[in-house]
Design a protein around this motif. Sequence first.
Motif, short mmCIF file in Angstrom:
data_model
loop_
_atom_site.label_atom_id
_atom_site.label_comp_id
_atom_site.label_asym_id
_atom_site.label_seq_id
_atom_site.Cartn_x
_atom_site.Cartn_y
_atom_site.Cartn_z
N LEU A 264 10.43 13.06 11.12
CA LEU A 264 10.03 11.87 10.65
C LEU A 264 9.35 11.81 9.36
N ALA A 265 8.13 12.85 8.96
CA ALA A 265 7.82 13.13 7.68
C ALA A 265 8.96 13.25 6.46
N ALA A 266 9.85 13.82 6.69
CA ALA A 266 10.94 14.10 5.72
C ALA A 266 11.67 12.78 5.53
N ALA A 267 11.76 12.08 6.68
CA ALA A 267 12.80 10.86 6.40
C ALA A 267 11.77 9.88 5.67
N GLU A 268 10.56 9.88 6.01
CA GLU A 268 9.72 8.72 5.28
C GLU A 268 9.13 9.08 4.32
N ASP A 269 9.30 10.33 3.69
CA ASP A 269 8.60 10.82 2.53
C ASP A 269 7.22 10.83 2.68
N VAL B 9 4.17 19.69 4.81
CA VAL B 9 2.48 20.06 5.62
C VAL B 9 1.75 20.74 4.63
N VAL B 10 0.54 20.19 4.31
CA VAL B 10 -0.64 20.73 3.78
C VAL B 10 -1.32 21.09 4.91
N TYR B 11 -1.71 22.62 4.92
CA TYR B 11 -2.30 23.30 6.15
C TYR B 11 -3.74 23.55 5.92
N LEU B 12 -4.74 22.90 6.91
CA LEU B 12 -6.29 23.08 6.59
C LEU B 12 -6.66 24.48 7.40
N GLY B 13 -7.42 25.36 6.99
CA GLY B 13 -7.67 26.51 7.88
C GLY B 13 -9.20 26.73 7.89
N SER B 14 -9.83 27.18 8.77
CA SER B 14 -10.97 27.41 8.95
C SER B 14 -11.63 28.72 9.50
N PHE B 15 -12.52 29.27 9.24
CA PHE B 15 -12.69 30.46 9.91
C PHE B 15 -14.31 30.27 10.76
N LEU C 184 0.72 -1.43 0.02
CA LEU C 184 0.01 -0.06 -0.12
C LEU C 184 0.98 1.33 0.05
N ARG C 185 0.36 2.37 -0.20
CA ARG C 185 0.90 3.59 -0.48
C ARG C 185 0.24 4.67 0.47
N PRO C 186 0.83 4.85 1.74
CA PRO C 186 0.51 5.97 2.69
C PRO C 186 0.66 7.37 1.99
N ARG C 187 -0.13 7.91 1.71
CA ARG C 187 -0.39 9.24 0.98
C ARG C 187 -0.15 10.28 1.98
N ALA C 188 -0.57 10.45 2.99
CA ALA C 188 -0.55 11.37 4.26
C ALA C 188 -0.81 11.02 5.55
#
Lengths: 452, 452
Positions: free
Chosen positions: B214-219, B251-257, B184-188
Amino acid sequence: MEPVDVTVAALHASVDDPALNSMNFLNEVAQHYPDAVSLAAGRPYEEFFDSAVLHRHLDTFRRHLADDLGLSAAQVDRTLLQYGRTKGIVHHLIARNLAVDERITVDPEAIVVTVGCQEAMFLVLRALRAGPEDVLLAVAPTYVGLTGAARLVDLPVRPVAGGPDGIDLADLREQLRRARAEGLRPRACYVMPDFANPSGVSMDLAQRRRLLDLAAAEDLLLIEDNPYGLFPAAGTDRRPTLKALDTRRRVVYLGSFAKTVLPGARVGYVVADQRVAGSDGTVGPLADQLAKIKSMVTVNTSPIAQAVIGGALLAHGCSLVAANVRERAAYARNLRHMVDGLARRFPTGGPVRWNVPAGGFFVVVTVPFTVDDALLHRSAREYGVLWTPMAHFYDDGAPVNALRLSVSAVTPEQIDEGLDRLAALLTDELAHGVTAQGRRYATPRVSGHPRL
Amino acid sequence: MEPVDVTVAALHASVDDPALNSMNFLNEVAQHYPDAVSLAAGRPYEEFFDSAVLHRHLDTFRRHLADDLGLSAAQVDRTLLQYGRTKGIVHHLIARNLAVDERITVDPEAIVVTVGCQEAMFLVLRALRAGPEDVLLAVAPTYVGLTGAARLVDLPVRPVAGGPDGIDLADLREQLRRARAEGLRPRACYVMPDFANPSGVSMDLAQRRRLLDLAAAEDLLLIEDNPYGLFPAAGTDRRPTLKALDTRRRVVYLGSFAKTVLPGARVGYVVADQRVAGSDGTVGPLADQLAKIKSMVTVNTSPIAQAVIGGALLAHGCSLVAANVRERAAYARNLRHMVDGLARRFPTGGPVRWNVPAGGFFVVVTVPFTVDDALLHRSAREYGVLWTPMAHFYDDGAPVNALRLSVSAVTPEQIDEGLDRLAALLTDELAHGVTAQGRRYATPRVSGHPRL
């Protein structure tokens, strides 16, 4: 070299699909040639735009909540500012509008208010695409937003011939037979019976009844999209929608306020009164299932945006026919100006032909050569006029010898200027002796115009 | 017998999925017991709601378009009423807000303004789910809106242990290893580092840095969701977001108002600055790919709704910290009142435990018995208090011995009343000698509270 984190090939296939790139491409061309006359944009007319209406509509709807529905001041504030009902808060006004303008009788609970008609389309396709055997039928040429939404849920779209009657019923039967023979499950057929985008073709009343009968006989759902129905050509009458004739719950009806109120509210809706049996045995409208999906896409449609639409509806007794007197006249005037202008510039019986729609925003011009993106670029650069290659409304990439002209966002003067430039381009192309190649677009039946 | 047109089994599996039914169920319980005190709703505080702000914000934004951006009156009207830019029209103000409040530096072109944070979530998951080998990791317990959006695109969600540090990095490594070993391919990995919903747990600064490494090391891509970051407990400081620490576009950042301005605008956004190479060789931000998907879901976010948010941002120099002085104080007061109230009603070292979050809307209470929907019904019916069974935030249907209390939409008086009723329920349950069964929810580390 620029750093790259991911390639588009590692993303969902839709992002690199012609259907999704098409709109981008057309927008980019438009941005690249800001001085060109645009006979491409299907946007509504802007002459009557006035953002002061926002305050007026908001206040009208607030008064409606307080005076008609009996909400307290705190409840009014909460209705507009807080999270809200997934299926929306102007459903009762939409039901009234459908009764007044379309003679459609519908339970407000069968309506989901959506973020524009596009979300309505997406919700329906997401619900219907249950597995890899599911396919959608759609009259070709097809609105690109439908094809794009289908791509997002991996739902193949199979074309059904449109032809002069709006839909070729023999071909519809044949496509159903073929798909089923392949083990596929045709979930629905997408149609735009009134002044279709892009063809401009409409179905007559008898054809509508035949289509409904076929849908019942074949156990087929019809997805009726009706963004332009309010705008018949001068001197012609509106026809009943499929939904108004639908006694057997065969029609899922998609509604838009983008052309009848304003696009910036991003409010549309779907009428989905089909009875769905849940796994727990309860039965409710398909709208309830669509609402569940919506709760995971946009949660609910902005009540502020809904209030703007609600206020606009209330200002005219929920009649958009009444609300659009000026707009209806402007579109009818433009449509007549366009077909008159084409007739003045191109000889009858010559190589350039066009249809005369009974209403709506679009006219299709056919020529004896392929109309592609390269020609559009040349048209923009050398002749200063934009239009839409009809190839964008087909899914197969085959060459098409036609282009779409829009009358909605221009003045009569711009139509004249645009047609002069278009005539120069086409005359030049014809003089170069380019011959027909590729798909021969059949000019749809001419109707409603005394000249032809 | 009621007529049935279609069964739910013929629709996409998501419509009958617990993740999508969960919200419906909880809303129905709330509607069924309107007189119950709700410690369930995660809605923002309503005391300061005043729909007059809509007019003010709209006008502020119109002036901004005219005075700051130099638009003519017709251009202002067109910007608010017409179709518009797919990626939005308040992206520059959002970028300024992120710089002012979060010290995040971002190119406005890497921002897509969305219909609430939910659409942002949906777009990201739709883009990332390219094939059946793709999976998403998410800290469990998980916000149900994430799970629901994943269902819509058939993307499996695999839990990563949260634990007292917000995310168990050893377990994250193990889950990555396992998924990859299965082909499998863990996308995020989806995380909420600040005052998570539902756990209330936050990551400390060192943990954030370790996660990024860890995110950088594990892509691995991280999807950071930050709806509550503005609301620390009294006397505590805010921590830098992952995105503020992200030097490698991980990092993909999710914002809310929804919590910082108002939910009714349905405006959120995503920061996606990852560099994507297209099939034509061009490189652009992931935001551009998300925008293509958005064009087929909602076309663009209502510019009217965006104007309301834009006006609110402009009114406070684009600082939401400054704009939310009253709200921040109210939430901090409520959170303290809740944990103090729990401490007053349940003895330290007893069978009822709870965490003391460093901020946000939620407190988790653990008990020595299973907390299920039946108990919620009984609580509502017999004790008049609503809360959320923690089982709704797990994907596996296993029993959970915990419940979530929300402090966001209640007054201190309602918290007292609700806790009295909850104490009566729990005391009654405990007296009946119900014993622990099912998953043992580990009370997260207590922090930021002198009492415990």
